[in-house]
Scaffold this motif. Structure first.
Motif, PDB file in Angstrom:
ATOM      1  N   UNK A  41       0.823  -1.208   0.000  1.00 17.12           N
ATOM      2  CA  UNK A  41       0.000   0.000   0.000  1.00 17.12           C
ATOM      3  C   UNK A  41       0.862   1.265   0.000  1.00 17.12           C
ATOM      4  N   UNK A  42       1.902   1.275   0.825  1.00 17.76           N
ATOM      5  CA  UNK A  42       2.790   2.437   0.893  1.00 17.76           C
ATOM      6  C   UNK A  42       3.513   2.660  -0.437  1.00 17.76           C
ATOM      7  N   UNK A  43       3.902   1.585  -1.091  1.00 15.67           N
ATOM      8  CA  UNK A  43       4.558   1.728  -2.405  1.00 15.67           C
ATOM      9  C   UNK A  43       3.621   2.443  -3.377  1.00 15.67           C
ATOM     10  N   UNK A  44       2.348   2.072  -3.357  1.00 18.55           N
ATOM     11  CA  UNK A  44       1.380   2.730  -4.229  1.00 18.55           C
ATOM     12  C   UNK A  44       1.166   4.185  -3.865  1.00 18.55           C
ATOM     13  N   UNK A  45       1.135   4.483  -2.561  1.00 20.59           N
ATOM     14  CA  UNK A  45       0.923   5.859  -2.120  1.00 20.59           C
ATOM     15  C   UNK A  45       2.129   6.748  -2.416  1.00 20.59           C
ATOM     16  N   UNK A  46       3.323   6.169  -2.403  1.00 15.08           N
ATOM     17  CA  UNK A  46       4.548   6.957  -2.615  1.00 15.08           C
ATOM     18  C   UNK A  46       4.953   7.041  -4.084  1.00 15.08           C
ATOM     19  N   UNK A  47       4.290   6.269  -4.926  1.00 17.51           N
ATOM     20  CA  UNK A  47       4.660   6.235  -6.348  1.00 17.51           C
ATOM     21  C   UNK A  47       4.642   7.621  -6.977  1.00 17.51           C
ATOM     22  N   UNK A  48       3.576   8.391  -6.713  1.00 15.82           N
ATOM     23  CA  UNK A  48       3.455   9.720  -7.318  1.00 15.82           C
ATOM     24  C   UNK A  48       4.406  10.738  -6.693  1.00 15.82           C
ATOM     25  N   UNK A  49       4.990  10.401  -5.549  1.00 13.68           N
ATOM     26  CA  UNK A  49       5.932  11.311  -4.884  1.00 13.68           C
ATOM     27  C   UNK A  49       7.378  10.992  -5.235  1.00 13.68           C
ATOM     28  N   UNK A  50       7.611   9.833  -5.838  1.00 12.74           N
ATOM     29  CA  UNK A  50       8.973   9.315  -5.975  1.00 12.74           C
ATOM     30  C   UNK A  50       9.893  10.241  -6.769  1.00 12.74           C
ATOM     31  N   UNK A  51       9.425  10.737  -7.904  1.00  6.44           N
ATOM     32  CA  UNK A  51      10.266  11.619  -8.722  1.00  6.44           C
ATOM     33  C   UNK A  51      10.571  12.905  -7.971  1.00  6.44           C
ATOM     34  N   UNK A  52       9.585  13.468  -7.314  1.00  6.89           N
ATOM     35  CA  UNK A  52       9.814  14.680  -6.534  1.00  6.89           C
ATOM     36  C   UNK A  52      10.803  14.462  -5.414  1.00  6.89           C
ATOM     37  N   UNK A  53      10.736  13.303  -4.768  1.00  7.74           N
ATOM     38  CA  UNK A  53      11.652  12.998  -3.662  1.00  7.74           C
ATOM     39  C   UNK A  53      13.083  12.860  -4.160  1.00  7.74           C
ATOM     40  N   UNK A  54      13.295  12.051  -5.195  1.00 10.07           N
ATOM     41  CA  UNK A  54      14.670  11.825  -5.652  1.00 10.07           C
ATOM     42  C   UNK A  54      15.239  13.071  -6.316  1.00 10.07           C
ATOM     43  N   UNK A  55      14.393  13.839  -7.017  1.00  3.28           N
ATOM     44  CA  UNK A  55      14.919  15.031  -7.686  1.00  3.28           C
ATOM     45  C   UNK A  55      15.216  16.159  -6.708  1.00  3.28           C
ATOM     46  N   UNK A  56      14.717  16.073  -5.493  1.00  9.23           N
ATOM     47  CA  UNK A  56      15.081  17.058  -4.475  1.00  9.23           C
ATOM     48  C   UNK A  56      16.564  16.966  -4.144  1.00  9.23           C
ATOM     49  N   UNK A  57      17.138  15.771  -4.306  1.00  6.38           N
ATOM     50  CA  UNK A  57      18.544  15.562  -3.935  1.00  6.38           C
ATOM     51  C   UNK A  57      19.387  15.073  -5.109  1.00  6.38           C
ATOM     52  N   UNK A  58      18.785  14.984  -6.304  1.00  8.40           N
ATOM     53  CA  UNK A  58      19.500  14.460  -7.465  1.00  8.40           C
ATOM     54  C   UNK A  58      20.604  15.409  -7.899  1.00  8.40           C
ATOM     55  N   UNK A  59      21.659  14.842  -8.441  1.00  4.50           N
ATOM     56  CA  UNK A  59      22.771  15.633  -8.957  1.00  4.50           C
ATOM     57  C   UNK A  59      22.468  16.090 -10.382  1.00  4.50           C
ATOM     58  N   UNK A  60      23.170  17.124 -10.866  1.00  3.76           N
ATOM     59  CA  UNK A  60      22.889  17.644 -12.210  1.00  3.76           C
ATOM     60  C   UNK A  60      23.020  16.567 -13.291  1.00  3.76           C
ATOM     61  N   UNK A  61      22.259  16.729 -14.350  1.00  7.65           N
ATOM     62  CA  UNK A  61      22.264  15.762 -15.450  1.00  7.65           C
ATOM     63  C   UNK A  61      23.664  15.555 -16.009  1.00  7.65           C
ATOM     64  N   UNK A  62      24.440  16.653 -16.101  1.00 12.03           N
ATOM     65  CA  UNK A  62      25.795  16.550 -16.653  1.00 12.03           C
ATOM     66  C   UNK A  62      26.703  15.711 -15.753  1.00 12.03           C
ATOM     67  N   UNK A  63      26.416  15.722 -14.455  1.00  8.15           N
ATOM     68  CA  UNK A  63      27.207  14.933 -13.515  1.00  8.15           C
ATOM     69  C   UNK A  63      26.774  13.471 -13.554  1.00  8.15           C
ATOM     70  N   UNK A  64      25.476  13.242 -13.684  1.00  6.76           N
ATOM     71  CA  UNK A  64      24.959  11.872 -13.742  1.00  6.76           C
ATOM     72  C   UNK A  64      25.500  11.119 -14.952  1.00  6.76           C
ATOM     73  N   UNK A  65      25.668  11.812 -16.073  1.00  5.40           N
ATOM     74  CA  UNK A  65      26.282  11.243 -17.283  1.00  5.40           C
ATOM     75  C   UNK A  65      25.599   9.955 -17.744  1.00  5.40           C
ATOM     76  N   UNK A  66      24.278   9.902 -17.622  1.00  5.63           N
ATOM     77  CA  UNK A  66      23.534   8.731 -18.085  1.00  5.63           C
ATOM     78  C   UNK A  66      22.358   9.187 -18.932  1.00  5.63           C
TER      79      UNK A  66
END
Length: 684
Positions: free
Chosen positions: A624-649
């Protein structure tokens, strides 16, 4: 011949144009913006909670790397080991000059090297490790174990006049530091130490930077005076002539050969043959040798002196944990962005394929890993704070804090490595065949990160150190003796523990109570098993200890660590002032805690602590929690994600055009449209 070459070039050009046309004929369906708009958290608040006061420093370093055209991750080119080493060495030279650290800057913020590790690992772990060997392992050894007489070495390292390495590991000894065989024998006549490698197993091995680049080393050796051994000590030792990089007479240095990863680092072996260094090159914070050969130390107990020497290197262990976590953050950014864009199958009545992040199975594969990342990252911050705030106490020989910090650092480093290595292996296939491409970066993340289970302490050895600490404290508790241990404040004797009833709910505080019960129970079971083993082995403590390792040391130490992580995670979440962010991150905490409990249900079953009804509720709530957090996941990881140029993927492109970016890299990669030079041999 010219005509044939011209024809081949035209063919290659036509193929490239066709590939370009294919890329632009099918515009990408970008679901990332849709997912971003669904997130309700305050990203700045989450970013600040994770990175604290270092946000601006991180941005400055990322900007420097992005704006330098020569600083690119090796997966973007077809570079071999030799080229990777050159690129890595030039990168650290640029970065050290950009940092322009003074001695005051270096000393005033003990957390700085750990933050630097995070930033550089996001870019390239090889660069991070090689610079970490110099700035943390070598330089921290000088500043933590040396004295005023070593300041010239310190300043030369900061100015990059010297490049240092850390020569502890030998071919025959790694985790067992006491067993190293390199010797440093004091010569009264010349007032020098003579460094020797007595046999092949004693050669320094796997020494990062030694093979080609380091001109200085912190060398660990057994100190001898008049044939009496005074134990393991550290010395600052020159390896090469600074002017021409030639190896000094009396030293043999070679390359350790190809590795599974981190090929930008020149790992080497070092052999000493009657190599002499001045008496003053002994790092003398804990021990000294006078001109006439008298050994002295304020710490009379050799075991405690040895322990304090190794504890002074804990910054390196913290840095390894930080860099390891950075690898998982990178993998999660790539995996979640890919899963939010990649479409496969869909409902029978729909013409539109479904993004794979909408599938519960994909959510179950990724989102517990997202929760584990934040749980471990918040715990990492707390441990770093603990380390920084207690710098003076750590080196106080009367301090009672030293054993607790050592126990916590040991299991933290081990658990972080295990979680991250396993997590990256799970995230790679989530990205399908594209995840197997070198361009995705999963190959380098897995290969480069695998060694985190070994260096700065083999995980299997580290957990034993934590387990011993736990047993020592439990013996006091079982005798009704108060213990001075904040991380074990929940510890109860067996009768008191078994009288407890499980909580009636699965609220955050209730989950912590369940985790505390498991930790306490495992400590009791291990203590009981050890007592039985001692009796079985007729009082032989060594054999008895080995007998209980397979089923107890890792599990017991991990359960203790989980309690610490839970408290730090929830404390961080409860401090959020934004209500919605707190709600979402509380769910993330619950997902982490419930997953941790579910992974070890057998322990609770042994004593009937959790009912079958509760166990079923745990499993249901996780999904249930996985389903509830699905729509938040991108916002959560992008809050701390490194720049695209650094990710190099290409799979982590911010605009969601993963196929276009991937095809662009494939199309422009050297050799994509070439006919092999050996085609005639194949067809003849």
């Amino acid at each position: 011949m010219e005509t044939g070459q011209g024809s081949n070039r035209l063919t290659v050009l036509r193929n490239q144009m066709k590939a370009s046309k294919l890329m632009f004929e099918a515009p990408p369906r970008n679901n990332l913006d849709v997912m971003r708009n669904k997130s309700t958290i305050n990203q700045n608040m989450l970013r600040d909670a994770l990175f604290g006061g270092y946000v601006s420093l991180r941005e400055r370093l990322f900007k420097f790397i992005i704006n330098d055209p020569e600083l690119r991750h090796w997966t973007l080119s077809d570079s071999n080991r030799k080229e990777q080493r050159y690129q890595t060495s030039m990168a650290i030279k640029k970065i050290i000059r950009e940092l322009n650290l003074s001695l005051d800057d270096y000393k005033k913020d003990p957390a700085f090297p750990i933050v630097l590790t995070d930033v550089l690992t996001a870019f390239d772990q090889g660069v991070s490790v090689k610079l970490g060997v110099h700035l943390i392992l070598y330089l921290k050894t000088l500043t933590n174990m040396g004295s005023a007489r070593h300041q010239l070495f310190v300043q030369s390292a900061l100015n990059f006049e010297d490049l240092g390495c850390f020569a502890l590991t030998e071919l025959g000894h790694g985790s067992n530091v006491r067993g190293i065989q390199t010797t440093a024998t004091y010569d009264r006549k010349s007032r020098e130490f003579i460094i020797n490698t007595p046999n092949d197993e004693a050669m320094k091995f796997w020494i990062g930077g030694a093979a080609q680049t380091a001109n200085m080393a912190a060398v660990w050796a057994q100190l001898y005076i008049d044939n009496k051994c005074y134990g393991v000590h550290a010395f600052v030792v020159p390896l090469r002539n600074k002017r021409d990089c030639t190896v000094l007479p009396g030293i043999t240095i070679g390359d350790c050969g190809p590795k599974a990863g981190l090929n930008g680092i020149d790992n080497g072996f070092i052999i000493f043959r009657d190599f002499r260094i001045p008496r003053e090159n002994l790092l003398n914070k804990f021990s000294s040798v006078s001109e006439d050969g008298e050994f002295s130390s304020e710490i009379k107990n050799p075991d405690k002196r040895f322990g304090m020497s190794l504890l002074s290197l804990s910054t390196g262990r913290l840095a390894v944990s930080q860099g390891t976590l950075t690898g998982l953050r990178t993998g999660l950014t790539i995996g979640l962005r890919y899963a939010a864009v990649r479409r496969q199958f869909g409902p029978p009545d729909s013409k539109e394929e479904q993004v794979i992040l909408d599938y519960p199975l994909t959510q179950y594969r990724i989102l517990p890993l997202l929760a584990k990342y934040f749980a471990l990252a918040f715990a990492q911050n707390s441990i770093v704070d603990l380390w920084v705030e207690n710098q003076d106490l750590i080196y106080d020989k009367k301090s009672q804090l030293l054993p607790e910090i050592h126990a916590l650092l040991s299991i933290h480093k081990a658990q972080v490595a295990w979680v991250v290595v396993g997590g990256l292996v799970e995230l790679r296939p989530v990205c399908g065949g594209l995840g197997y491409s070198t361009f995705s970066r999963f190959g380098s993340l897995i290969a480069d990160g695998d060694v985190n289970q070994t260096y700065e302490g083999d995980n299997a050895v580290l957990v034993q150190q934590t387990a011993k600490y736990l047993l020592d404290k439990y013996r006091l508790v079982s005798q009704k003796t108060p213990i001075d241990s904040e991380t074990l404040s929940y510890l109860l004797p067996e009768a008191d523990l078994l009288a407890l009833k499980a909580p009636d709910d699965l609220s955050p505080r209730a989950l912590i109570k369940i985790l505390e019960f498991r930790s306490n129970l495992l400590i009791i079971l291990m203590n009981r098993e050890l007592a039985n083993a001692v009796a079985k082995h007729q009082g032989n403590l060594y054999d008895a200890w080995q007998a209980v390792q397979p089923y107890f040391s890792r599990e017991t130490a991990t359960a203790y660590h989980n309690v610490y992580v839970a408290n730090q995670f929830l404390r961080t979440v409860e401090a959020f002032s934004d209500r919605q962010t707190k709600i979402v991150l509380t769910k993330l905490f619950e997902l982490w805690a419930l997953t941790s409990i579910r992974e070890d249900l057998g322990v609770f079953a042994e004593v009937g602590y959790l009912s079958g009804r509760t166990i079923e509720a745990i499993r249901t709530r996780i999904v249930s929690l996985c389903g509830e957090l699905k729509d938040e996941a991108i916002g959560i990881i992008e809050a701390v994600a490194d720049p695209e140029e650094i990710l190099s993927s290409p799979l982590a492109t911010e605009n969601g055009d993963i196929y276009g970016k991937f095809l662009q890299m494939v199309r422009t990669f050297p050799g994509t449209f070439e006919r092999p030079a050996w085609w005639r041999e194949l067809r003849s």
